[in-house]
Scaffold this motif. Structure first.
Motif, mmCIF file in Angstrom:
data_model
loop_
_atom_site.group_PDB
_atom_site.id
_atom_site.type_symbol
_atom_site.label_atom_id
_atom_site.label_comp_id
_atom_site.label_asym_id
_atom_site.label_seq_id
_atom_site.Cartn_x
_atom_site.Cartn_y
_atom_site.Cartn_z
ATOM 1 N N ARG A 160 40.985 43.088 54.524
ATOM 2 C CA ARG A 160 41.085 41.703 54.968
ATOM 3 C C ARG A 160 39.738 41.134 55.410
ATOM 4 N N ASP A 161 38.768 42.004 55.621
ATOM 5 C CA ASP A 161 37.431 41.556 56.036
ATOM 6 C C ASP A 161 36.518 41.282 54.844
ATOM 7 N N PHE A 162 37.050 41.416 53.637
ATOM 8 C CA PHE A 162 36.222 41.296 52.444
ATOM 9 C C PHE A 162 36.751 40.201 51.509
ATOM 10 N N VAL A 163 35.925 39.881 50.523
ATOM 11 C CA VAL A 163 36.287 38.950 49.455
ATOM 12 C C VAL A 163 36.509 39.769 48.190
ATOM 13 N N LEU A 164 37.552 39.474 47.452
ATOM 14 C CA LEU A 164 37.842 40.179 46.206
ATOM 15 C C LEU A 164 37.220 39.428 45.035
ATOM 16 N N VAL A 165 36.334 40.090 44.308
ATOM 17 C CA VAL A 165 35.710 39.509 43.117
ATOM 18 C C VAL A 165 36.436 40.059 41.899
ATOM 19 N N ALA A 166 37.136 39.201 41.178
ATOM 20 C CA ALA A 166 37.972 39.616 40.052
ATOM 21 C C ALA A 166 37.196 39.440 38.751
ATOM 22 N N PHE A 167 36.464 40.483 38.356
ATOM 23 C CA PHE A 167 35.742 40.405 37.090
ATOM 24 C C PHE A 167 36.487 41.218 36.038
ATOM 25 N N GLY A 168 36.003 41.146 34.816
ATOM 26 C CA GLY A 168 36.688 41.799 33.708
ATOM 27 C C GLY A 168 37.563 40.801 32.964
ATOM 28 N N GLY A 169 37.890 41.130 31.751
ATOM 29 C CA GLY A 169 38.665 40.219 30.929
ATOM 30 C C GLY A 169 40.007 39.845 31.523
ATOM 31 N N ALA A 170 40.642 40.793 32.261
ATOM 32 C CA ALA A 170 41.956 40.521 32.855
ATOM 33 C C ALA A 170 41.870 40.345 34.366
ATOM 34 N N GLY A 171 40.659 40.171 34.884
ATOM 35 C CA GLY A 171 40.502 40.033 36.329
ATOM 36 C C GLY A 171 41.264 38.858 36.904
ATOM 37 N N ALA A 172 41.222 37.733 36.205
ATOM 38 C CA ALA A 172 41.905 36.542 36.695
ATOM 39 C C ALA A 172 43.419 36.712 36.677
ATOM 40 N N LEU A 173 43.921 37.565 35.792
ATOM 41 C CA LEU A 173 45.360 37.796 35.696
ATOM 42 C C LEU A 173 45.881 38.560 36.913
ATOM 43 N N HIS A 174 45.098 39.533 37.392
ATOM 44 C CA HIS A 174 45.571 40.418 38.449
ATOM 45 C C HIS A 174 45.007 40.085 39.825
ATOM 46 N N GLY A 175 43.899 39.366 39.889
ATOM 47 C CA GLY A 175 43.186 39.177 41.153
ATOM 48 C C GLY A 175 44.033 38.633 42.285
ATOM 49 N N ALA A 176 44.760 37.552 42.033
ATOM 50 C CA ALA A 176 45.521 36.906 43.098
ATOM 51 C C ALA A 176 46.619 37.812 43.648
ATOM 52 N N GLU A 177 47.334 38.509 42.760
ATOM 53 C CA GLU A 177 48.420 39.379 43.210
ATOM 54 C C GLU A 177 47.894 40.591 43.972
ATOM 55 N N VAL A 178 46.769 41.151 43.515
ATOM 56 C CA VAL A 178 46.171 42.284 44.230
ATOM 57 C C VAL A 178 45.722 41.844 45.623
ATOM 58 N N ALA A 179 45.116 40.657 45.705
ATOM 59 C CA ALA A 179 44.677 40.140 47.002
ATOM 60 C C ALA A 179 45.872 39.888 47.921
ATOM 61 N N ARG A 180 46.963 39.374 47.370
ATOM 62 C CA ARG A 180 48.158 39.122 48.173
ATOM 63 C C ARG A 180 48.727 40.435 48.704
ATOM 64 N N GLU A 181 48.725 41.467 47.868
ATOM 65 C CA GLU A 181 49.247 42.775 48.273
ATOM 66 C C GLU A 181 48.451 43.362 49.439
ATOM 67 N N LEU A 182 47.143 43.103 49.454
ATOM 68 C CA LEU A 182 46.261 43.685 50.471
ATOM 69 C C LEU A 182 45.885 42.692 51.566
ATOM 70 N N ASN A 183 46.457 41.497 51.518
ATOM 71 C CA ASN A 183 46.152 40.454 52.517
ATOM 72 C C ASN A 183 44.670 40.073 52.528
ATOM 73 N N ILE A 184 44.055 40.100 51.366
ATOM 74 C CA ILE A 184 42.663 39.653 51.249
ATOM 75 C C ILE A 184 42.668 38.133 51.151
ATOM 76 N N PRO A 185 41.945 37.440 52.017
ATOM 77 C CA PRO A 185 42.091 35.979 52.087
ATOM 78 C C PRO A 185 41.442 35.196 50.959
ATOM 79 N N THR A 186 40.407 35.762 50.331
ATOM 80 C CA THR A 186 39.640 34.987 49.344
ATOM 81 C C THR A 186 39.441 35.788 48.067
ATOM 82 N N VAL A 187 39.619 35.104 46.941
ATOM 83 C CA VAL A 187 39.384 35.714 45.633
ATOM 84 C C VAL A 187 38.353 34.875 44.891
ATOM 85 N N ILE A 188 37.336 35.520 44.358
ATOM 86 C CA ILE A 188 36.314 34.837 43.554
ATOM 87 C C ILE A 188 36.466 35.275 42.101
ATOM 88 N N ILE A 189 36.638 34.298 41.219
ATOM 89 C CA ILE A 189 36.737 34.572 39.786
ATOM 90 C C ILE A 189 35.532 33.916 39.107
#
Length: 234
Positions: free
Chosen positions: A34-63
């Motif tokens: 929760r103290d970090f920002v999730l950077v969703a890179f890779g071809g499918a990063g945008a597909l999974h980034g938001a759900e992974v962040a929600r699962e871990l309560n990460i507040p911010t996702v950068i695509i």
């Protein structure tokens, strides 16, 4: 199950596995996701980034604008690496160090041949030796660095002992033993599930275990015979 629901279930499993991977490199190392920002890179990063962040309560996702480029760039910049291994089973105190050195030399020759085929100059090659070690009666091993020469195995044994003591000192003996037992239970459960997937019949194999520390018997062969039928595994 409709195709759309099946596809959604596959994505949920993938998200759960990715979340577990993030936990492995964060929570288990004492960091709160929760103290970090999730950077969703890779071809499918945008597909999974938001759900992974929600699962871990990460507040911010950068695509990034072109997330797939990061993976492609990483493939171009990463060092060329080959992991070669060979089986060498025995008691450390009784092991033939010359034979062990010969196996490492053979692996290193193969590694250098591969690197030369990939146009890597000899002076740019880095060879690292490791050996997996465990105590008698245990099945889980620790990989430690090992040098060359007649004293290499003894030094690796001492390093393995220090690493075990470090884990016990940091997490307590009970915690380390509990973690090993949990892993063993998981493996046994997984093996049983896979065995149950085999066709009914009689299956035989031979395994080897370490000898009794008080006896000089070397590795003891164990013949395993399993019968699978409609009532279970015998």
């Amino acid at each position: 199950m409709p195709i759309a629901e099946a596809a959604h279930a596959v994505i949920q499993v993938a998200n759960a596995n990715m979340a577990d991977a993030v936990r492995l490199v964060s929570i288990r190392r004492g960091h709160d996701p929760r103290d970090f920002v999730l950077v969703a890179f890779g071809g499918a990063g945008a597909l999974h980034g938001a759900e992974v962040a929600r699962e871990l309560n990460i507040p911010t996702v950068i695509i990034p604008p072109n997330p797939g480029v990061a993976s492609a760039l990483g493939s171009l910049l990463v060092d060329i690496r080959h992991d070669l291994s060979s089986m060498f089973t025995g008691i450390a105190a009784d092991a033939d160090t010359e034979a062990l050195e010969g196996m490492y030399t053979s692996l290193e020759s193969e590694a250098m041949a591969r690197l030369r085929q990939e146009c890597v100059a000899d002076e740019n090659a880095l060879l690292q030796r490791q050996i997996s070690m465990r105590y008698l009666g245990q099945w889980r091993s620790l990989s430690v660095s090992i040098g060359s020469g007649p004293d290499a195995l003894a030094e690796a044994t001492a390093m393995c002992e220090r690493e075990v003591l470090r884990l016990v000192d940091r997490y307590s003996q009970a915690t380390v033993q509990h973690a090993m037992q949990e892993t063993q239970d998981y493996v046994e459960h997984t093996v049983r599930l896979r065995l149950e997937g085999l066709p009914h019949g009689v299956w035989e194999t031979t395994d080897y275990r370490d000898n009794d520390p008080g006896k000089d018997e070397g590795l003891v062969p164990i013949k395993i015979k399993l019968t699978l039928d409609g009532t279970g595994i015998h």
